[in-house]
Design a protein around this motif. Structure first.
Motif, PDB file in Angstrom:
ATOM      1  N   LEU A 256      46.770  71.609   4.914  1.00  0.00           N
ATOM      2  CA  LEU A 256      48.086  71.966   4.569  1.00  0.00           C
ATOM      3  C   LEU A 256      47.936  73.022   4.349  1.00  0.00           C
ATOM      4  N   GLN A 257      46.959  74.237   3.584  1.00  0.00           N
ATOM      5  CA  GLN A 257      46.608  75.210   4.017  1.00  0.00           C
ATOM      6  C   GLN A 257      46.906  75.727   5.570  1.00  0.00           C
ATOM      7  N   TYR A 258      45.905  75.167   6.287  1.00  0.00           N
ATOM      8  CA  TYR A 258      46.399  75.448   7.931  1.00  0.00           C
ATOM      9  C   TYR A 258      47.359  75.867   8.324  1.00  0.00           C
ATOM     10  N   TYR A 259      48.587  74.511   7.848  1.00  0.00           N
ATOM     11  CA  TYR A 259      49.756  74.591   8.285  1.00  0.00           C
ATOM     12  C   TYR A 259      50.632  75.690   7.506  1.00  0.00           C
ATOM     13  N   GLU A 260      49.918  76.122   6.629  1.00  0.00           N
ATOM     14  CA  GLU A 260      51.287  76.671   6.432  1.00  0.00           C
ATOM     15  C   GLU A 260      50.376  78.328   6.703  1.00  0.00           C
ATOM     16  N   GLU A 261      49.052  78.632   6.628  1.00  0.00           N
ATOM     17  CA  GLU A 261      49.044  79.766   7.949  1.00  0.00           C
ATOM     18  C   GLU A 261      49.445  79.875   8.734  1.00  0.00           C
ATOM     19  N   HIS A 262      49.357  78.233   9.751  1.00  0.00           N
ATOM     20  CA  HIS A 262      50.162  78.612  11.203  1.00  0.00           C
ATOM     21  C   HIS A 262      51.116  78.051  11.030  1.00  0.00           C
ATOM     22  N   PRO A 263      52.302  78.569  10.614  1.00  0.00           N
ATOM     23  CA  PRO A 263      53.492  78.069  10.713  1.00  0.00           C
ATOM     24  C   PRO A 263      54.196  77.182  12.278  1.00  0.00           C
ATOM     25  N   THR A 264      53.041  78.226  13.606  1.00  0.00           N
ATOM     26  CA  THR A 264      54.023  77.692  14.374  1.00  0.00           C
ATOM     27  C   THR A 264      52.953  76.266  15.501  1.00  0.00           C
ATOM     28  N   PHE A 265      52.399  76.261  14.318  1.00  0.00           N
ATOM     29  CA  PHE A 265      51.644  75.150  14.614  1.00  0.00           C
ATOM     30  C   PHE A 265      51.840  74.195  15.303  1.00  0.00           C
ATOM     31  N   THR A 266      52.867  73.026  15.098  1.00  0.00           N
ATOM     32  CA  THR A 266      53.273  72.431  14.963  1.00  0.00           C
ATOM     33  C   THR A 266      55.073  73.012  16.214  1.00  0.00           C
ATOM     34  N   THR A 267      55.717  72.832  17.355  1.00  0.00           N
ATOM     35  CA  THR A 267      56.711  72.531  17.642  1.00  0.00           C
ATOM     36  C   THR A 267      57.934  71.506  17.947  1.00  0.00           C
ATOM     37  N   PRO A 268      58.740  71.229  18.261  1.00  0.00           N
ATOM     38  CA  PRO A 268      60.156  71.854  17.005  1.00  0.00           C
ATOM     39  C   PRO A 268      59.429  71.399  15.267  1.00  0.00           C
ATOM     40  N   GLN A 269      60.182  72.354  14.341  1.00  0.00           N
ATOM     41  CA  GLN A 269      60.192  72.541  12.662  1.00  0.00           C
ATOM     42  C   GLN A 269      60.345  71.037  12.842  1.00  0.00           C
ATOM     43  N   THR A 270      61.570  70.262  13.148  1.00  0.00           N
ATOM     44  CA  THR A 270      61.429  68.973  12.563  1.00  0.00           C
ATOM     45  C   THR A 270      59.727  68.036  12.954  1.00  0.00           C
ATOM     46  N   LYS A 271      59.568  68.343  13.794  1.00  0.00           N
ATOM     47  CA  LYS A 271      58.263  67.188  14.155  1.00  0.00           C
ATOM     48  C   LYS A 271      57.016  67.838  13.054  1.00  0.00           C
ATOM     49  N   PHE A 272      56.587  69.101  12.787  1.00  0.00           N
ATOM     50  CA  PHE A 272      56.320  69.611  11.835  1.00  0.00           C
ATOM     51  C   PHE A 272      55.984  69.047  10.981  1.00  0.00           C
ATOM     52  N   ASN A 273      57.620  68.714  10.024  1.00  0.00           N
ATOM     53  CA  ASN A 273      58.256  68.081   8.541  1.00  0.00           C
ATOM     54  C   ASN A 273      57.342  67.166   8.897  1.00  0.00           C
ATOM     55  N   GLU A 274      57.359  66.550   9.913  1.00  0.00           N
ATOM     56  CA  GLU A 274      56.602  65.075   9.279  1.00  0.00           C
ATOM     57  C   GLU A 274      55.142  65.212   9.467  1.00  0.00           C
ATOM     58  N   ALA A 275      55.233  65.406  10.173  1.00  0.00           N
ATOM     59  CA  ALA A 275      53.217  66.120   9.493  1.00  0.00           C
ATOM     60  C   ALA A 275      52.520  66.456   8.545  1.00  0.00           C
ATOM     61  N   ILE A 276      53.436  66.870   8.403  1.00  0.00           N
ATOM     62  CA  ILE A 276      53.475  68.334   7.068  1.00  0.00           C
ATOM     63  C   ILE A 276      53.915  67.228   5.740  1.00  0.00           C
ATOM     64  N   SER A 277      55.142  66.116   5.709  1.00  0.00           N
ATOM     65  CA  SER A 277      55.083  64.863   5.172  1.00  0.00           C
ATOM     66  C   SER A 277      54.046  63.891   4.714  1.00  0.00           C
ATOM     67  N   PHE A 278      53.748  63.470   6.018  1.00  0.00           N
ATOM     68  CA  PHE A 278      52.679  63.001   6.155  1.00  0.00           C
ATOM     69  C   PHE A 278      51.630  62.902   5.444  1.00  0.00           C
ATOM     70  N   VAL A 279      50.870  64.107   5.401  1.00  0.00           N
ATOM     71  CA  VAL A 279      49.546  64.947   4.824  1.00  0.00           C
ATOM     72  C   VAL A 279      50.081  64.611   3.113  1.00  0.00           C
ATOM     73  N   LYS A 280      50.828  65.431   3.102  1.00  0.00           N
ATOM     74  CA  LYS A 280      51.021  65.277   1.418  1.00  0.00           C
ATOM     75  C   LYS A 280      52.101  64.060   0.994  1.00  0.00           C
ATOM     76  N   GLY A 281      51.775  63.151   1.675  1.00  0.00           N
ATOM     77  CA  GLY A 281      51.728  61.221   0.631  1.00  0.00           C
ATOM     78  C   GLY A 281      50.528  61.082   1.204  1.00  0.00           C
TER      79      GLY A 281
END
Ligand code: MSP
Length: 510
Positions: free
Chosen positions: A170-195
């Motif tokens: 989560l920290q890496y994602y936050e520090e690298h806001p373009t790690f995954t594009t498009p943003q909608t797909k990035f959000n999927e990864a983020i929620s998966f980890v947050k889950g």
């Protein structure tokens, strides 16, 4: 000089190449070509994923060893990409010795770092995905991707401590806001980890066709754990420190949306566990659908389409290589799903290629032939088209940099459209030869020169044909983009060749 490392997923060697796999590969190819055009040192990697039970079973059915079988299946991909004019710098096969060595070194490193331990695993497994599913993830008791039954598997496995990486990811994602594009797909990864992340089993004892776990030789690594590491094998992980330093972590992984979790969660966590930086970017694209279903080997029969109908070679034989490349890049915005259809290919072909680009090339050559003795004229400095061209060059550049091939092509076609409109406005074919015709034709020729450069990542052969027809030497792909992609560089006096129509119209039955 910048560097650009781009990868496709490595395709299951068991599946024949089809237009779905071609979609990722053509996108990666166009991006690689764009980066070479702007002078970036580029490394473009693709290959085949060859281990696992499914492959071993197929080999047995064929009466071959898995290695002999995959030697054949990998060849199908090599040939398919050759047909599609794919410019990969390397083709990696996971059954290669270099890959076995890298995987063993990489996972041993993770083991030594304390992130791999032994436990018993029981779960619901889809043989086609080579993956376990939770009961909730099933659809009507079936695998959500393949819509086929799953089996219950129980094994003593080595586990990867993925749960240790929740906060770090989560920290890496936050520090690298373009790690995954498009943003909608990035959000999927983020929620998966947050889950919440559970540890995952990374070895199998039930399979022999795979890479042996060096510290426990009864086990082989689970195919996904072996496959992801291909990106590092190709740049010499474990054998060429300088190459790894050179290309890692600035990689661009192009992947379909069904493998987000592997690339955006597991893979960066594995890299962290091995003491490496995670990959810089994962660019996620959607699926090509037929009748609303994902196109692919397992699905093909369900939607009443034969796999051979959608083999890249069948398509290129019917429509040509560049028209198929164009269709794949232009029709579906990168990141969205798109409906694949023959009607769609024909519509794009007739409208964009035959009526617009092909027509422009033919008209220019005809008028230069009849009004300018077949010799090119120079563009004018105050041409209305100049402003359009400068704007389009900017837009095309920005679009490729943003991984949006469809926008790059859309912009290039604005210039083509503007040049056709300019010809219609002046109607040089009705004028007497002289300075006015010369100016109009010089400007149209300059648009063709720029168009050739701008479309070369997507349609390399067409770009080269246009380049030669207007009398230029070499290849538009070899020019210095920064120097040449600006108005006013088409030289006077070159021989302009009429040639066959680039894209003869296709008569559709509709
Ligand atoms: N072997 C794994 C990937 C390992 S990468 C470390 C795999 N292979 S695959 O053969 O199933 O290929 C999957 C990729 O092919 C998708 O992620 C996508 O890039 C591409 N596609 C396959 N079918 C597709 C569509 N119908 N549409 C678009 N892309 C598709 O998963």
């Amino acid at each position: 000089m910048s560097r650009f490392f781009v990868t496709t997923p490595i395709y299951y060697g068991n599946d024949a190449p089809h237009v779905g796999s071609a979609y990722s590969t053509v996108n990666a190819d166009a991006l690689a070509r764009w980066h070479r055009l702007v002078g970036d040192e580029t490394l473009f990697l693709t290959g085949t994923d060859e281990h696992g039970q499914k492959v071993a079973d197929s080999a047995e059915q064929q009466g071959l060893s898995p290695q002999a079988w995959t030697d054949q299946t990998a060849q199908r991909f090599i040939e398919a990409w050759d047909d599609l004019n794919i410019s990969n710098d390397d083709f990696i096969r996971t059954s290669e010795r270099r890959h076995h060595e890298s995987v063993q070194k990489f996972l041993t490193k993770i083991y030594e770092n304390g992130f791999i331990y032994k436990d018993v695993y029981e779960g619901l497994y889809c043989v086609s995905c080579e993956d376990y599913y939770t009961p909730e993830a099933l659809v009507n008791g079936n695998c959500p991707v393949h819509e086929r039954p799953v089996i219950t598997m129980q094994e003593e496995n080595w586990f990867f401590r993925l749960s240790a990486f929740e906060d770090k990811l989560l920290q890496y994602y936050e520090e690298h806001p373009t790690f995954t594009t498009p943003q909608t797909k990035f959000n999927e990864a983020i929620s998966f980890v947050k889950g919440g992340l559970k540890d995952i089993s990374i070895t199998r004892t039930s399979i022999t066709w795979g890479i042996t776990v060096p510290w426990d030789e009864k086990h082989v690594f689970y195919v996904w754990y072996d496959a992801l590491i291909n990106y590092l094998t190709a740049i010499g992980y474990g054998s060429d420190h300088d190459e790894v330093e050179k290309w890692w972590p600035s990689s661009n992984h192009i992947v379909g949306k069904e493998i987000i979790r592997f690339h955006c969660v597991w893979w960066p966590a594995m890299c962290m566990a091995a003491g490496l930086e995670p990959p810089a970017h994962v660019h996620v694209h959607g699926w090509l659908l037929v009748g609303g279903k994902k196109l692919g080997k397992s699905m093909a029969s369900d939607v009443g389409i034969k796999l051979t109908d959608i083999a890249p070679r069948t398509l290129t034989a019917e429509f040509g290589v560049d028209p198929i490349r164009y269709y794949l890049l232009r029709e579906t915005p990168f990141g969205n799903d798109g409906e694949f259809s023959f009607e769609g290919i024909i519509a794009r072909y007739n409208t964009d290629l035959a009526n617009n680009l092909g027509n422009l090339v033919a008209r220019v050559a005809t008028v230069v032939g009849s009004k300018c003795d077949g010799r090119g004229r120079a563009p004018t400095i105050d041409a209305e088209l100049r402003a359009v061209a400068n704007e389009v060059v900017q837009q095309v550049g920005a679009a490729w940099e943003e991984f949006a091939p469809h926008r790059a092509l859309e912009a290039a076609w604005q210039l083509i459209g503007a040049a056709n409109a300019d010809l219609e406005k002046h109607a040089p074919w009705k004028m007497e030869s002289g300075p006015e015709v010369d100016a109009v034709m010089g400007n149209a020729l300059e648009v063709l020169r720029l168009t050739a450069i701008l479309i070369s990542p997507a349609m390399p052969e067409t770009a080269e044909k246009i380049w030669h027809r207007i009398g230029l030497q070499g290849s538009p792909a070899d020019v210095s983009f920064r120097g040449e992609a600006s108005w006013g560089r088409y030289p006077e006096g070159l021989l302009v060749e009429k040639g066959e129509p680039l894209f003869p119209r296709i008569k559709s039955d509709a």
